[in-house]
Motif scaffolding. Structure first.
Motif, PDB file in Angstrom:
ATOM      1  N   THR A  40      66.160  54.267  88.505  1.00 39.66           N
ATOM      2  CA  THR A  40      66.175  52.812  88.681  1.00 39.66           C
ATOM      3  C   THR A  40      67.480  52.208  88.174  1.00 39.66           C
ATOM      4  O   THR A  40      68.210  52.823  87.372  1.00 39.66           O
ATOM      5  CB  THR A  40      65.010  52.157  87.913  1.00 39.66           C
ATOM      6  OG1 THR A  40      65.188  52.395  86.507  1.00 39.66           O
ATOM      7  CG2 THR A  40      63.664  52.714  88.361  1.00 39.66           C
ATOM      8  N   ASP A  41      67.752  50.994  88.625  1.00 42.67           N
ATOM      9  CA  ASP A  41      68.933  50.258  88.163  1.00 42.67           C
ATOM     10  C   ASP A  41      68.875  50.045  86.654  1.00 42.67           C
ATOM     11  O   ASP A  41      69.898  50.100  85.969  1.00 42.67           O
ATOM     12  CB  ASP A  41      69.034  48.904  88.871  1.00 42.67           C
ATOM     13  CG  ASP A  41      69.398  49.035  90.333  1.00 42.67           C
ATOM     14  OD1 ASP A  41      69.886  50.107  90.740  1.00 42.67           O
ATOM     15  OD2 ASP A  41      69.199  48.052  91.073  1.00 42.67           O
ATOM     16  N   LYS A  42      67.673  49.805  86.154  1.00 42.50           N
ATOM     17  CA  LYS A  42      67.492  49.584  84.719  1.00 42.50           C
ATOM     18  C   LYS A  42      67.898  50.833  83.935  1.00 42.50           C
ATOM     19  O   LYS A  42      68.574  50.741  82.907  1.00 42.50           O
ATOM     20  CB  LYS A  42      66.036  49.220  84.420  1.00 42.50           C
ATOM     21  CG  LYS A  42      65.756  48.923  82.976  1.00 42.50           C
ATOM     22  CD  LYS A  42      64.307  48.514  82.769  1.00 42.50           C
ATOM     23  CE  LYS A  42      64.040  48.266  81.298  1.00 42.50           C
ATOM     24  NZ  LYS A  42      62.656  47.874  81.048  1.00 42.50           N
ATOM     25  N   LYS A  43      67.496  51.993  84.419  1.00 43.03           N
ATOM     26  CA  LYS A  43      67.834  53.250  83.745  1.00 43.03           C
ATOM     27  C   LYS A  43      69.341  53.522  83.832  1.00 43.03           C
ATOM     28  O   LYS A  43      69.954  53.985  82.873  1.00 43.03           O
ATOM     29  CB  LYS A  43      67.039  54.402  84.359  1.00 43.03           C
ATOM     30  CG  LYS A  43      67.096  55.662  83.547  1.00 43.03           C
ATOM     31  CD  LYS A  43      66.422  55.467  82.206  1.00 43.03           C
ATOM     32  CE  LYS A  43      66.393  56.757  81.422  1.00 43.03           C
ATOM     33  NZ  LYS A  43      65.885  56.562  80.073  1.00 43.03           N
ATOM     34  N   ILE A  44      69.944  53.205  84.972  1.00 44.02           N
ATOM     35  CA  ILE A  44      71.399  53.361  85.126  1.00 44.02           C
ATOM     36  C   ILE A  44      72.123  52.465  84.127  1.00 44.02           C
ATOM     37  O   ILE A  44      73.071  52.900  83.466  1.00 44.02           O
ATOM     38  CB  ILE A  44      71.833  53.055  86.575  1.00 44.02           C
ATOM     39  CG1 ILE A  44      71.331  54.164  87.509  1.00 44.02           C
ATOM     40  CG2 ILE A  44      73.348  52.896  86.674  1.00 44.02           C
ATOM     41  CD1 ILE A  44      71.526  53.874  88.978  1.00 44.02           C
ATOM     42  N   ALA A  45      71.675  51.234  83.990  1.00 46.83           N
ATOM     43  CA  ALA A  45      72.293  50.303  83.035  1.00 46.83           C
ATOM     44  C   ALA A  45      72.113  50.799  81.600  1.00 46.83           C
ATOM     45  O   ALA A  45      73.030  50.671  80.779  1.00 46.83           O
ATOM     46  CB  ALA A  45      71.691  48.912  83.201  1.00 46.83           C
ATOM     47  N   VAL A  51      78.111  56.485  90.000  1.00 43.21           N
ATOM     48  CA  VAL A  51      77.510  55.145  89.911  1.00 43.21           C
ATOM     49  C   VAL A  51      77.410  54.716  88.451  1.00 43.21           C
ATOM     50  O   VAL A  51      77.780  53.591  88.087  1.00 43.21           O
ATOM     51  CB  VAL A  51      76.127  55.109  90.596  1.00 43.21           C
ATOM     52  CG1 VAL A  51      75.380  53.830  90.258  1.00 43.21           C
ATOM     53  CG2 VAL A  51      76.273  55.264  92.095  1.00 43.21           C
ATOM     54  N   VAL A  52      76.916  55.609  87.601  1.00 47.62           N
ATOM     55  CA  VAL A  52      76.802  55.290  86.170  1.00 47.62           C
ATOM     56  C   VAL A  52      78.185  55.013  85.590  1.00 47.62           C
ATOM     57  O   VAL A  52      78.355  54.077  84.800  1.00 47.62           O
ATOM     58  CB  VAL A  52      76.092  56.427  85.407  1.00 47.62           C
ATOM     59  CG1 VAL A  52      76.152  56.197  83.910  1.00 47.62           C
ATOM     60  CG2 VAL A  52      74.642  56.560  85.867  1.00 47.62           C
ATOM     61  N   VAL A  81      79.324  51.532  86.597  1.00 47.94           N
ATOM     62  CA  VAL A  81      78.580  50.510  85.843  1.00 47.94           C
ATOM     63  C   VAL A  81      79.079  50.468  84.398  1.00 47.94           C
ATOM     64  O   VAL A  81      79.264  49.382  83.832  1.00 47.94           O
ATOM     65  CB  VAL A  81      77.059  50.772  85.906  1.00 47.94           C
ATOM     66  CG1 VAL A  81      76.300  49.857  84.959  1.00 47.94           C
ATOM     67  CG2 VAL A  81      76.549  50.597  87.329  1.00 47.94           C
ATOM     68  N   THR A 117      80.761  47.270  82.641  1.00 46.51           N
ATOM     69  CA  THR A 117      80.184  46.734  81.402  1.00 46.51           C
ATOM     70  C   THR A 117      81.251  46.624  80.330  1.00 46.51           C
ATOM     71  O   THR A 117      81.339  45.617  79.618  1.00 46.51           O
ATOM     72  CB  THR A 117      79.034  47.641  80.914  1.00 46.51           C
ATOM     73  OG1 THR A 117      78.035  47.721  81.940  1.00 46.51           O
ATOM     74  CG2 THR A 117      78.395  47.103  79.650  1.00 46.51           C
TER      75      THR A 117
END
Length: 76
Positions: A4-9, A55-56, A59, A63
């Motif tokens: 999920t996007d949340k886990k990637i963040a 992707v990670v 991000v 950040t």
């Protein structure tokens, strides 16, 4: 496995310490950041597919960039 996007963040947030006191910086290549992302993903029991690592990494870099912009703005 879907990540999920949340886990990637969350994984990207874990990489922030590598920017603060580690070997990563604002000009680090995405490939170099992706190598660190692969380690974080593996530590979390997640797949280390190259596309996911990239992707990670992107991000994490975004950040970090946002953090530096906010810090500069606070100091001005």
């Amino acid at each position: 496995m879907f990540v999920t996007d949340k886990k990637i963040a969350e994984i990207a947030d874990n990489l922030q310490s590598a920017f603060e006191v580690g070997s990563l910086h604002s000009q680090s290549s995405i490939s170099k950041i992706a190598a660190h992302a692969a380690d974080e993903l593996a530590d979390s029991g997640l797949p280390t597919r190259r596309s996911l690592c990239l992707v990670v990494a992107k991000v994490a870099l975004a950040t970090w960039t946002e953090t530096t912009i906010q810090t500069k703005a606070a100091l001005s």
